[in-house]
Design a protein around this motif. Structure first.
Motif, PDB file in Angstrom:
ATOM      1  N   GLN A   1      28.270 -46.099  17.769  1.00  0.00           N
ATOM      2  CA  GLN A   1      29.436 -46.408  17.811  1.00  0.00           C
ATOM      3  C   GLN A   1      29.723 -47.281  16.561  1.00  0.00           C
ATOM      4  OE1 GLN A   1      31.310 -46.787  21.819  1.00  0.00           O
ATOM      5  NE2 GLN A   1      28.969 -46.537  22.404  1.00  0.00           N
ATOM      6  N   LEU A   2      29.011 -48.269  16.199  1.00  0.00           N
ATOM      7  CA  LEU A   2      29.139 -49.188  15.335  1.00  0.00           C
ATOM      8  C   LEU A   2      29.119 -48.547  13.667  1.00  0.00           C
ATOM      9  CD1 LEU A   2      26.844 -52.146  16.211  1.00  0.00           C
ATOM     10  CD2 LEU A   2      29.510 -52.090  16.427  1.00  0.00           C
ATOM     11  N   GLU A   3      28.151 -47.475  13.610  1.00  0.00           N
ATOM     12  CA  GLU A   3      28.401 -46.779  12.360  1.00  0.00           C
ATOM     13  C   GLU A   3      29.418 -46.015  12.339  1.00  0.00           C
ATOM     14  OE1 GLU A   3      25.002 -44.563  12.387  1.00  0.00           O
ATOM     15  OE2 GLU A   3      23.565 -45.920  11.517  1.00  0.00           O
ATOM     16  N   GLU A   4      30.168 -45.642  13.160  1.00  0.00           N
ATOM     17  CA  GLU A   4      31.516 -44.873  13.117  1.00  0.00           C
ATOM     18  C   GLU A   4      32.716 -45.664  13.145  1.00  0.00           C
ATOM     19  OE1 GLU A   4      31.308 -42.807  16.937  1.00  0.00           O
ATOM     20  OE2 GLU A   4      29.591 -41.549  16.360  1.00  0.00           O
ATOM     21  N   ARG A   5      32.299 -47.068  13.065  1.00  0.00           N
ATOM     22  CA  ARG A   5      33.657 -48.050  12.971  1.00  0.00           C
ATOM     23  C   ARG A   5      34.533 -47.968  13.887  1.00  0.00           C
ATOM     24  NH1 ARG A   5      32.614 -50.955   8.254  1.00  0.00           N
ATOM     25  NH2 ARG A   5      31.325 -49.786   6.769  1.00  0.00           N
ATOM     26  N   ARG A   6      33.981 -47.773  15.158  1.00  0.00           N
ATOM     27  CA  ARG A   6      35.270 -47.508  16.438  1.00  0.00           C
ATOM     28  C   ARG A   6      35.674 -49.006  16.764  1.00  0.00           C
ATOM     29  NH1 ARG A   6      32.517 -44.051  21.226  1.00  0.00           N
ATOM     30  NH2 ARG A   6      32.047 -42.043  19.833  1.00  0.00           N
ATOM     31  N   GLU A   7      37.042 -48.843  17.058  1.00  0.00           N
ATOM     32  CA  GLU A   7      37.833 -49.992  17.358  1.00  0.00           C
ATOM     33  C   GLU A   7      37.499 -50.420  18.666  1.00  0.00           C
ATOM     34  OE1 GLU A   7      41.904 -50.309  16.499  1.00  0.00           O
ATOM     35  OE2 GLU A   7      41.478 -49.066  14.617  1.00  0.00           O
ATOM     36  N   GLU A   8      36.767 -49.611  19.549  1.00  0.00           N
ATOM     37  CA  GLU A   8      36.565 -49.963  20.991  1.00  0.00           C
ATOM     38  C   GLU A   8      35.182 -49.426  21.316  1.00  0.00           C
ATOM     39  OE1 GLU A   8      39.334 -48.743  23.924  1.00  0.00           O
ATOM     40  OE2 GLU A   8      40.863 -49.860  22.856  1.00  0.00           O
ATOM     41  N   ILE A   9      34.255 -50.177  21.791  1.00  0.00           N
ATOM     42  CA  ILE A   9      32.801 -49.705  22.088  1.00  0.00           C
ATOM     43  C   ILE A   9      32.959 -49.384  23.478  1.00  0.00           C
ATOM     44  CG2 ILE A   9      30.489 -50.540  21.950  1.00  0.00           C
ATOM     45  CD1 ILE A   9      31.582 -50.214  19.183  1.00  0.00           C
ATOM     46  N   GLU A  10      32.098 -48.348  23.731  1.00  0.00           N
ATOM     47  CA  GLU A  10      31.802 -47.960  25.249  1.00  0.00           C
ATOM     48  C   GLU A  10      30.496 -48.220  25.535  1.00  0.00           C
ATOM     49  OE1 GLU A  10      31.770 -44.179  28.027  1.00  0.00           O
ATOM     50  OE2 GLU A  10      32.140 -43.859  26.110  1.00  0.00           O
ATOM     51  N   LEU A  11      30.226 -49.378  26.451  1.00  0.00           N
ATOM     52  CA  LEU A  11      29.063 -49.793  26.919  1.00  0.00           C
ATOM     53  C   LEU A  11      28.067 -49.036  27.646  1.00  0.00           C
ATOM     54  CD1 LEU A  11      29.598 -53.717  26.789  1.00  0.00           C
ATOM     55  CD2 LEU A  11      28.955 -51.954  24.667  1.00  0.00           C
ATOM     56  N   LYS A  12      28.437 -48.137  28.481  1.00  0.00           N
ATOM     57  CA  LYS A  12      27.866 -47.341  29.511  1.00  0.00           C
ATOM     58  C   LYS A  12      26.727 -47.881  30.334  1.00  0.00           C
ATOM     59  CE  LYS A  12      28.514 -43.017  27.019  1.00  0.00           C
ATOM     60  NZ  LYS A  12      27.890 -41.850  26.354  1.00  0.00           N
TER      61      LYS A  12
END
Length: 175
Positions: A67-78
């Motif tokens: 998710q960090l590599e995709e530069r997402r603005e929101e991180i899903e932590l599961k």
């Protein structure tokens, strides 16, 4: 287990004794890991600890990095929301072992426990003892039981819980 004991009058008395569980240390402690982390579990082969590394921890951290590599603005932590550490900050590894022994004697019974003790920084003077759990009810029970055991070894020690991998996530994402 049923045991019996006879008294001087030759009467037989039967007692039912609850089997006490055992906490096992990772045998690598005696090789190269004494200065860092030592895993423990109530399973002699540490099966849940080993399984969780590859079925929970690695996928969770991999998911975060993707998710960090995709530069997402929101991180899903599961999984991170269902992982807990119950922690005692103690003077040294000997205190960690004393608390584990007290826990084994007072509370283990047929509960399954897993965790580790030590530090990622061998130069630190204090060490932590942490139990890992995925259940909030068990987290709360472990917190109370660990507080009781720690009071008997080091009444000034801090005992608390936090989400697992908090340090990793905090460094990357903030509070």
């Amino acid at each position: 287990m049923i045991i019996y004991k006879s008294n001087p009058d030759w009467e037989m008395h039967f007692f039912i004794r609850k089997e006490m569980g055992i906490i096992y240390l990772d045998r690598r402690v005696w090789r190269n890991s004494w200065d860092n982390w030592v895993s423990f579990e109530s399973d002699p082969k540490l099966r849940v600890t080993k399984k969780n590394i590859y079925s929970r921890c690695v996928p969770c951290i991999t998911n975060l990095y993707q998710q960090l590599e995709e530069r997402r603005e929101e991180i899903e932590l599961k999984e991170a929301y269902r992982c807990w550490k119950v922690i005692a900050v103690l003077k040294d590894k000997e205190e960690c072992l004393e608390v584990l022994k007290a826990y084994e004697e007072k509370f283990l019974g047929d509960h399954h426990v897993k965790g580790k003790f030590g530090s990622s920084q061998p130069s630190k003077t204090s060490k932590v003892l942490m139990f890992h759990t995925e259940d909030e009810g068990e987290r709360d029970r472990l917190l109370q039981e660990l507080q009781t055991c720690v009071r008997g070894v080091n009444p000034k020690a801090e005992v608390f819980y936090q989400r697992a991998c908090t340090n990793l996530y905090y460094d990357l994402l903030g509070d």
